[in-house]
Design a protein around this motif. Structure first.
Motif, PDB file in Angstrom:
ATOM      1  N   SER A  40       0.844  -1.199   0.000  1.00 38.86           N
ATOM      2  CA  SER A  40       0.000   0.000   0.000  1.00 38.86           C
ATOM      3  C   SER A  40       0.876   1.245   0.000  1.00 38.86           C
ATOM      4  CB  SER A  40      -0.900   0.027   1.241  1.00 38.86           C
ATOM      5  OG  SER A  40      -1.721  -1.118   1.268  1.00 38.86           O
ATOM      6  N   TRP A  41       0.393   2.302  -0.686  1.00 40.61           N
ATOM      7  CA  TRP A  41       1.129   3.554  -0.769  1.00 40.61           C
ATOM      8  C   TRP A  41       0.168   4.695  -1.031  1.00 40.61           C
ATOM      9  CZ3 TRP A  41       0.524   0.035  -4.522  1.00 40.61           C
ATOM     10  CH2 TRP A  41       0.011   0.472  -5.740  1.00 40.61           C
ATOM     11  N   LYS A  42       0.637   5.917  -0.714  1.00 32.28           N
ATOM     12  CA  LYS A  42      -0.088   7.140  -1.064  1.00 32.28           C
ATOM     13  C   LYS A  42       0.349   7.515  -2.472  1.00 32.28           C
ATOM     14  CE  LYS A  42      -0.176   8.781   3.673  1.00 32.28           C
ATOM     15  NZ  LYS A  42       0.371   9.749   4.620  1.00 32.28           N
ATOM     16  N   HIS A  43      -0.576   8.016  -3.270  1.00 36.33           N
ATOM     17  CA  HIS A  43      -0.256   8.387  -4.644  1.00 36.33           C
ATOM     18  C   HIS A  43       0.760   9.522  -4.694  1.00 36.33           C
ATOM     19  CE1 HIS A  43      -4.393   6.741  -6.103  1.00 36.33           C
ATOM     20  NE2 HIS A  43      -3.592   5.792  -5.644  1.00 36.33           N
ATOM     21  N   ALA A  44       1.637   9.453  -5.698  1.00 36.69           N
ATOM     22  CA  ALA A  44       2.674  10.462  -5.891  1.00 36.69           C
ATOM     23  C   ALA A  44       2.051  11.754  -6.410  1.00 36.69           C
ATOM     24  CB  ALA A  44       3.711   9.948  -6.885  1.00 36.69           C
ATOM     25  N   GLU A  45       2.776  12.860  -6.227  1.00 36.51           N
ATOM     26  CA  GLU A  45       2.329  14.131  -6.792  1.00 36.51           C
ATOM     27  C   GLU A  45       2.154  13.970  -8.285  1.00 36.51           C
ATOM     28  OE1 GLU A  45       4.188  17.891  -5.924  1.00 36.51           O
ATOM     29  OE2 GLU A  45       4.740  17.158  -3.939  1.00 36.51           O
ATOM     30  N   GLY A  46       1.100  14.573  -8.819  1.00 38.27           N
ATOM     31  CA  GLY A  46       0.820  14.455 -10.246  1.00 38.27           C
ATOM     32  C   GLY A  46      -0.134  13.325 -10.571  1.00 38.27           C
ATOM     33  N   ASP A  47      -0.258  12.347  -9.678  1.00 35.58           N
ATOM     34  CA  ASP A  47      -1.226  11.265  -9.842  1.00 35.58           C
ATOM     35  C   ASP A  47      -2.519  11.696  -9.153  1.00 35.58           C
ATOM     36  OD1 ASP A  47       0.614   9.706 -11.160  1.00 35.58           O
ATOM     37  OD2 ASP A  47       1.092   8.437  -9.435  1.00 35.58           O
ATOM     38  N   PRO A  48      -3.650  11.058  -9.464  1.00 37.40           N
ATOM     39  CA  PRO A  48      -4.883  11.390  -8.740  1.00 37.40           C
ATOM     40  C   PRO A  48      -4.676  11.226  -7.229  1.00 37.40           C
ATOM     41  CG  PRO A  48      -5.366   9.962 -10.603  1.00 37.40           C
ATOM     42  CD  PRO A  48      -3.870  10.038 -10.487  1.00 37.40           C
ATOM     43  N   VAL A  49      -5.277  12.118  -6.459  1.00 37.82           N
ATOM     44  CA  VAL A  49      -5.144  12.083  -4.994  1.00 37.82           C
ATOM     45  C   VAL A  49      -5.722  10.780  -4.465  1.00 37.82           C
ATOM     46  CG1 VAL A  49      -5.855  13.215  -2.848  1.00 37.82           C
ATOM     47  CG2 VAL A  49      -5.265  14.587  -4.849  1.00 37.82           C
ATOM     48  N   GLY A  50      -5.052  10.201  -3.484  1.00 36.88           N
ATOM     49  CA  GLY A  50      -5.568   8.994  -2.845  1.00 36.88           C
ATOM     50  C   GLY A  50      -4.472   8.023  -2.477  1.00 36.88           C
ATOM     51  N   ARG A  51      -4.857   6.780  -2.312  1.00 37.61           N
ATOM     52  CA  ARG A  51      -3.922   5.718  -1.972  1.00 37.61           C
ATOM     53  C   ARG A  51      -4.360   4.454  -2.684  1.00 37.61           C
ATOM     54  NH1 ARG A  51      -6.451   2.795   2.242  1.00 37.61           N
ATOM     55  NH2 ARG A  51      -8.184   3.968   3.109  1.00 37.61           N
ATOM     56  N   SER A  52      -3.446   3.522  -2.810  1.00 36.17           N
ATOM     57  CA  SER A  52      -3.731   2.267  -3.510  1.00 36.17           C
ATOM     58  C   SER A  52      -3.104   1.100  -2.774  1.00 36.17           C
ATOM     59  CB  SER A  52      -3.172   2.292  -4.936  1.00 36.17           C
ATOM     60  OG  SER A  52      -3.827   3.241  -5.729  1.00 36.17           O
ATOM     61  N   THR A  53      -3.622  -0.082  -3.063  1.00 37.08           N
ATOM     62  CA  THR A  53      -3.071  -1.335  -2.552  1.00 37.08           C
ATOM     63  C   THR A  53      -3.092  -2.352  -3.688  1.00 37.08           C
ATOM     64  OG1 THR A  53      -3.907  -0.916  -0.318  1.00 37.08           O
ATOM     65  CG2 THR A  53      -3.369  -3.195  -0.853  1.00 37.08           C
ATOM     66  N   ILE A  54      -2.004  -3.104  -3.822  1.00 37.18           N
ATOM     67  CA  ILE A  54      -1.970  -4.205  -4.783  1.00 37.18           C
ATOM     68  C   ILE A  54      -1.596  -5.483  -4.048  1.00 37.18           C
ATOM     69  CG2 ILE A  54      -1.485  -2.860  -6.861  1.00 37.18           C
ATOM     70  CD1 ILE A  54       1.479  -3.566  -6.567  1.00 37.18           C
ATOM     71  N   TRP A  55      -2.042  -6.602  -4.594  1.00 44.49           N
ATOM     72  CA  TRP A  55      -1.717  -7.926  -4.082  1.00 44.49           C
ATOM     73  C   TRP A  55      -0.538  -8.438  -4.893  1.00 44.49           C
ATOM     74  CZ3 TRP A  55      -2.562 -10.954  -0.104  1.00 44.49           C
ATOM     75  CH2 TRP A  55      -2.331 -12.312  -0.198  1.00 44.49           C
ATOM     76  N   LEU A  56       0.562  -8.761  -4.225  1.00 46.75           N
ATOM     77  CA  LEU A  56       1.741  -9.279  -4.915  1.00 46.75           C
ATOM     78  C   LEU A  56       1.835 -10.786  -4.723  1.00 46.75           C
ATOM     79  CD1 LEU A  56       3.214  -6.229  -3.672  1.00 46.75           C
ATOM     80  CD2 LEU A  56       4.249  -6.977  -5.782  1.00 46.75           C
ATOM     81  N   HIS A  57       2.098 -11.469  -5.816  1.00 52.71           N
ATOM     82  CA  HIS A  57       2.194 -12.925  -5.813  1.00 52.71           C
ATOM     83  C   HIS A  57       3.422 -13.322  -6.628  1.00 52.71           C
ATOM     84  CE1 HIS A  57       1.245 -17.105  -6.842  1.00 52.71           C
ATOM     85  NE2 HIS A  57       0.522 -17.106  -5.725  1.00 52.71           N
ATOM     86  N   PRO A  58       4.161 -14.347  -6.203  1.00 57.82           N
ATOM     87  CA  PRO A  58       5.392 -14.731  -6.895  1.00 57.82           C
ATOM     88  C   PRO A  58       5.219 -15.084  -8.372  1.00 57.82           C
ATOM     89  CG  PRO A  58       5.282 -15.813  -4.759  1.00 57.82           C
ATOM     90  CD  PRO A  58       3.960 -15.139  -4.975  1.00 57.82           C
ATOM     91  N   SER A  59       4.030 -15.475  -8.794  1.00 54.97           N
ATOM     92  CA  SER A  59       3.853 -15.900 -10.188  1.00 54.97           C
ATOM     93  C   SER A  59       3.528 -14.754 -11.143  1.00 54.97           C
ATOM     94  CB  SER A  59       2.744 -16.956 -10.276  1.00 54.97           C
ATOM     95  OG  SER A  59       1.498 -16.360  -9.972  1.00 54.97           O
ATOM     96  N   ILE A  60       3.331 -13.541 -10.630  1.00 50.58           N
ATOM     97  CA  ILE A  60       2.967 -12.403 -11.486  1.00 50.58           C
ATOM     98  C   ILE A  60       4.226 -11.591 -11.802  1.00 50.58           C
ATOM     99  CG2 ILE A  60       1.567 -10.312 -11.648  1.00 50.58           C
ATOM    100  CD1 ILE A  60      -0.428 -11.698  -9.743  1.00 50.58           C
ATOM    101  N   PRO A  61       4.449 -11.281 -13.091  1.00 50.56           N
ATOM    102  CA  PRO A  61       5.651 -10.526 -13.480  1.00 50.56           C
ATOM    103  C   PRO A  61       5.724  -9.171 -12.772  1.00 50.56           C
ATOM    104  CG  PRO A  61       4.521 -11.372 -15.411  1.00 50.56           C
ATOM    105  CD  PRO A  61       3.618 -11.617 -14.241  1.00 50.56           C
ATOM    106  N   LEU A  62       6.939  -8.806 -12.387  1.00 56.97           N
ATOM    107  CA  LEU A  62       7.185  -7.585 -11.635  1.00 56.97           C
ATOM    108  C   LEU A  62       8.463  -6.940 -12.157  1.00 56.97           C
ATOM    109  CD1 LEU A  62       6.588  -5.797  -9.074  1.00 56.97           C
ATOM    110  CD2 LEU A  62       7.957  -7.440  -7.798  1.00 56.97           C
ATOM    111  N   ARG A  63       8.429  -5.626 -12.384  1.00 55.53           N
ATOM    112  CA  ARG A  63       9.614  -4.921 -12.867  1.00 55.53           C
ATOM    113  C   ARG A  63       9.770  -3.619 -12.100  1.00 55.53           C
ATOM    114  NH1 ARG A  63      10.854  -2.847 -19.019  1.00 55.53           N
ATOM    115  NH2 ARG A  63      12.785  -1.768 -18.502  1.00 55.53           N
ATOM    116  N   PHE A  64      10.983  -3.371 -11.621  1.00 55.67           N
ATOM    117  CA  PHE A  64      11.337  -2.117 -10.956  1.00 55.67           C
ATOM    118  C   PHE A  64      12.158  -1.297 -11.940  1.00 55.67           C
ATOM    119  CE2 PHE A  64      11.089  -5.392  -7.700  1.00 55.67           C
ATOM    120  CZ  PHE A  64      10.294  -4.804  -6.734  1.00 55.67           C
ATOM    121  N   THR A  65      11.794  -0.037 -12.162  1.00 56.96           N
ATOM    122  CA  THR A  65      12.539   0.853 -13.039  1.00 56.96           C
ATOM    123  C   THR A  65      12.925   2.094 -12.247  1.00 56.96           C
ATOM    124  OG1 THR A  65      11.231   0.076 -14.909  1.00 56.96           O
ATOM    125  CG2 THR A  65      12.495   2.089 -15.234  1.00 56.96           C
ATOM    126  N   PHE A  66      14.199   2.447 -12.321  1.00 57.96           N
ATOM    127  CA  PHE A  66      14.721   3.584 -11.563  1.00 57.96           C
ATOM    128  C   PHE A  66      15.199   4.673 -12.514  1.00 57.96           C
ATOM    129  CE2 PHE A  66      15.232  -0.199  -9.029  1.00 57.96           C
ATOM    130  CZ  PHE A  66      14.823   0.194  -7.767  1.00 57.96           C
TER     131      PHE A  66
END
Length: 104
Positions: A40-66
């Motif tokens: 769960s996280w609070k939305h970043a500036e520039g995104d719609p106001v609010g917060r979100s939660t996602i369910w993470l599971h080992p079988s779903i592809p995940l990518r981190f970009t910096f």
């Protein structure tokens, strides 16, 4: 501002690079143990106001970009605090960084 891309066809999650580097360690640890959990996280500036939660599971592809080319030095206290939230029923909560205070 970094991003997490999770699964196919979902909007990327925008998270500041330093926070994302710490989250990556915690998320990778949980997924390596084959554990599912929420993030769960609070939305970043520039995104719609609010917060979100996602369910993470080992079988779903995940990518981190910096945006930053170099990885930041990690704060072990912050990782410990994020790991603590990861073990709760609420899942990982993106909490503010815990700063080291010099011993007097």
């Amino acid at each position: 501002m970094g991003t997490i891309q999770y699964g196919a066809g979902t909007e990327p999650v925008h998270i500041e690079d330093r926070a994302l580097a710490h989250l990556k360690v915690v998320i990778a640890t949980k997924l390596r143990r084959n554990e599912s959990f929420t993030l769960s996280w609070k939305h970043a500036e520039g995104d719609p106001v609010g917060r979100s939660t996602i369910w993470l599971h080992p079988s779903i592809p995940l990518r981190f970009t910096f945006d930053d080319v170099e990885a930041p030095q990690l704060n072990l206290k912050w990782i410990e605090q994020l790991m603590h939230t990861a073990g709760s029923t609420a899942g990982i909560q993106l909490v503010d960084e815990v700063l080291e205070t010099p011993a007097e």
